[in-house]
Design an enzyme around this catalytic site. Structure first.
Site: not given
Ligand code: ADP
Length: 532
Positions: A201, A280, A302, A336, A508
């Site tokens: 985002n 995320g 966060e 968020c 942050e």
């Molecule tokens: P959203 O649902 O807003 O896309 P995510 O939490 O899925 O939020 O994604 C935020 C970040 O976390 C992205 O860079 C995504 O690729 C990463 N991500 C998602 N799943 C995993 C995981 N199992 N391990 C590490 N990073 C992850």
């Protein structure tokens, strides 16, 4: 012009001059969205300077492909067109990036703070020089209006500027010793090799919000950007290289959605990595925290919010409507800290809903490059699907649609206002992350505070009031890391951003933001002869 609006809204918002507009008479709704400039993505991509459109990952100071040679597509959310393909890295390349971060660490952490500061200041200045290119890239892969993208680039570079300054102030303490032959010192030392995982985002700002403080204090970092928006992160890395950042100090490992768990598992299991900073979803944040527990790695998280936006009877209507608009519809509601639950007191309810709904129905939805655009597309199809599910759930359970409520086309959703939204509805319990305002009515201050706090989340809360005593009372009672009083905009590099409860750990930005990247070392220096 309503006070409290963002620059993006200032350019295009119709001036209703304080008159109440009936939501029963909305502006004609467009059948399709306006497109900015030549149709199709190729002309915009062609306009980008090739040095910033990087289609390789950045590992240990080298621009690399995946060992497998595989790539994944980055799509424009406004058109669905492919902008570029970038490498699908996995565990092996991540290990290489971590090893190079460990190799780069001793020289980087011992470099005088003033020199580290210079590199970050140069990066800030290069980002400022190239802000048009960076903003264009951001609109292409993320979809937000160009004016908002420009604002994000200046927000992103502000972290480099701020932490370039803070780098020079990571000082220590001498504590008066309890015995004459001892000295007691405390120094603040870089944690070491760190990892960052960022969301889509704010594809540019989240990269600098994590890497600038880490690098400033002498840490090195391996960062994984979101699969939807890797290009902005790679562009920042290209400028960091130009600014003179030594190889290995910052690596960017790109991967598709399927690669994220592999990259995440590697970052959290490699003992060389001492800390993870993640922004995320709450679900992924909890998973990563569990993975970090095995080696007791430090974490900054966060995560999701479920921001209440409370309008009290004594609020200034202009301020409340303006703040709600920007807070809810900036970045198409995909932040968020976006107002997820609008709580409006009975005495101002009708006036607020009427005025707000009129403003919402007049928002201009378009491709981020279109003139006067205020609301762009959502990031991807699942994002639109979630909004549709939340709206259907709310309507089924008795909420009323005042304006909007439908998809326009593709990933564009009509800015919407729902009233009668109850606590049992999905919209009240989860982040909708879309351009839909959910309004509920309340009667008393105590009731508003109770509703606002009735969530496992605690990132940002907002309230609008003209009563000074109430302003202090309510702010103290809200269980949130951030409170916005008579404003819907709270993000700035000079203030600590972060949440309580399940919204996260750590802060942050600001001078407090340094704390997340340093460890305290206590020195007991004995054997000193007493004076005299
Ligand atoms: P959203 O649902 O807003 O896309 P995510 O939490 O899925 O939020 O994604 C935020 C970040 O976390 C992205 O860079 C995504 O690729 C990463 N991500 C998602 N799943 C995993 C995981 N199992 N391990 C590490 N990073 C992850």
């Amino acid at each position: 012009m309503l006070p409290g609006r963002s620059d993006a809204f200032l350019t295009a918002a119709p001036d209703h001059g304080g008159e109440l507009y009936s939501p029963a008479l909305p502006e004609p709704e467009p059948a399709t969205v306006a497109r900015g400039g030549p149709r199709g993505i190729v002309p915009r991509v062609a306009m980008l300077a090739p040095d910033l459109l990087r289609t390789q990952a950045f590992v240990g100071g080298r621009w690399v492909d995946a060992e497998s040679g595989e790539t994944f597509a980055v799509l424009n959310p406004a058109t669905g067109d492919e902008i570029a393909r970038v490498p699908r890295l996995g565990a092996s390349e991540t290990r290489t990036a971590v090893a190079s971060a460990a190799e780069a660490l001793p020289a980087w952490r011992t470099r005088p703070a003033k020199e580290r500061a210079r590199v970050l200041a140069r990066l800030a200045s290069l980002m400022a020089d190239r802000s048009d290119d960076l903003a264009t890239l951001l609109v292409l892969e993320q979809g937000k209006p160009l004016a908002e993208a420009r604002t994000e680039i200046s927000y992103a570079l502000s972290f480099c500027e701020w932490f370039a300054e803070e780098a020079k102030r990571v000082d220590g303490t001498i504590i008066p010793s309890p015995s004459a032959d001892r000295r007691i010192l405390v120094t603040r030392e870089p944690i070491g090799v760190t990892a960052g995982i960022t969301p889509w985002n704010f594809p540019s700002a989240m990269v600098t919000r994590k890497s600038a403080p880490a690098l400033a204090v002498g840490c090195t970092m391996v960062l994984k950007p979101a699969e939807q928006t890797p290009l902005s992160a790679l562009a920042v890395a290209a400028l960091a290289e130009e600014a003179g950042l030594p190889p290995g100090v910052l690596s960017i490992v790109t991967g598709a959605a399927e690669d994220a768990p592999l990259i995440g598992a590697e970052l959290t299991s490699d003992p060389l990595v001492r800390k993870l900073s993640f922004t995320g979803s709450t679900a992924v944040g909890k998973l990563l925290m569990r993975q970090c527990a095995d080696q007791v790695k430090k974490v900054s998280l966060e995560l999701g919010g479920n921001a209440p936006f409370i309008v009290f009877d004594d609020a200034d209507l202009d301020i409340a409507v303006g703040a709600a608009l920007v807070c809810k519809f900036r970045n198409s509601g995909q932040t968020c800290v976006s107002a997820n639950r609008l709580l409006v007191q009975s005495g101002i309810y009708d006036a607020f809903v009427a005025r707000f709904a009129a403003e919402v129905s007049a928002l201009r939805v378009a491709d981020g490059f279109a003139d006067d655009v205020q609301v762009g597309p959502l990031i991807d199809e699942p994002a639109v699907g979630k909004v549709e599910e939340h709206v259907a759930d709310a309507l089924e359970r008795g909420a009323e649609m005042v304006t909007g409520g439908t998809r326009i086309e593709g990933q564009f959703y009509r800015p919407s206002v729902l009233t009668g939204v109850g606590p049992e509805m999905r919209m009240s319990r989860e982040e909708t992350f879309g351009p839909v305002a959910a309004i509920a009515r309340f009667d008393t201050e105590e009731e508003a505070i109770a509703i606002a706090n009735a969530t496992p989340y605690g990132l940002a809360a907002y309230y609008m009031t003209g009563d000074l005593a109430r302003a202090w009372r309510v702010g103290a009672a809200l269980e949130y890391g951030i409170v916005g009083v008579n404003t819907g905009l709270i993000s700035t590099e000079v203030a600590p951003f972060g949440g309580v409860k399940e919204s996260g750990i750590g802060r942050e930005g600001s001078s407090y933001g340094v704390d997340d990247w340093v460890e305290l070392k206590y020195w007991a220096v004995g054997g000193l002869a007493p004076a005299g």
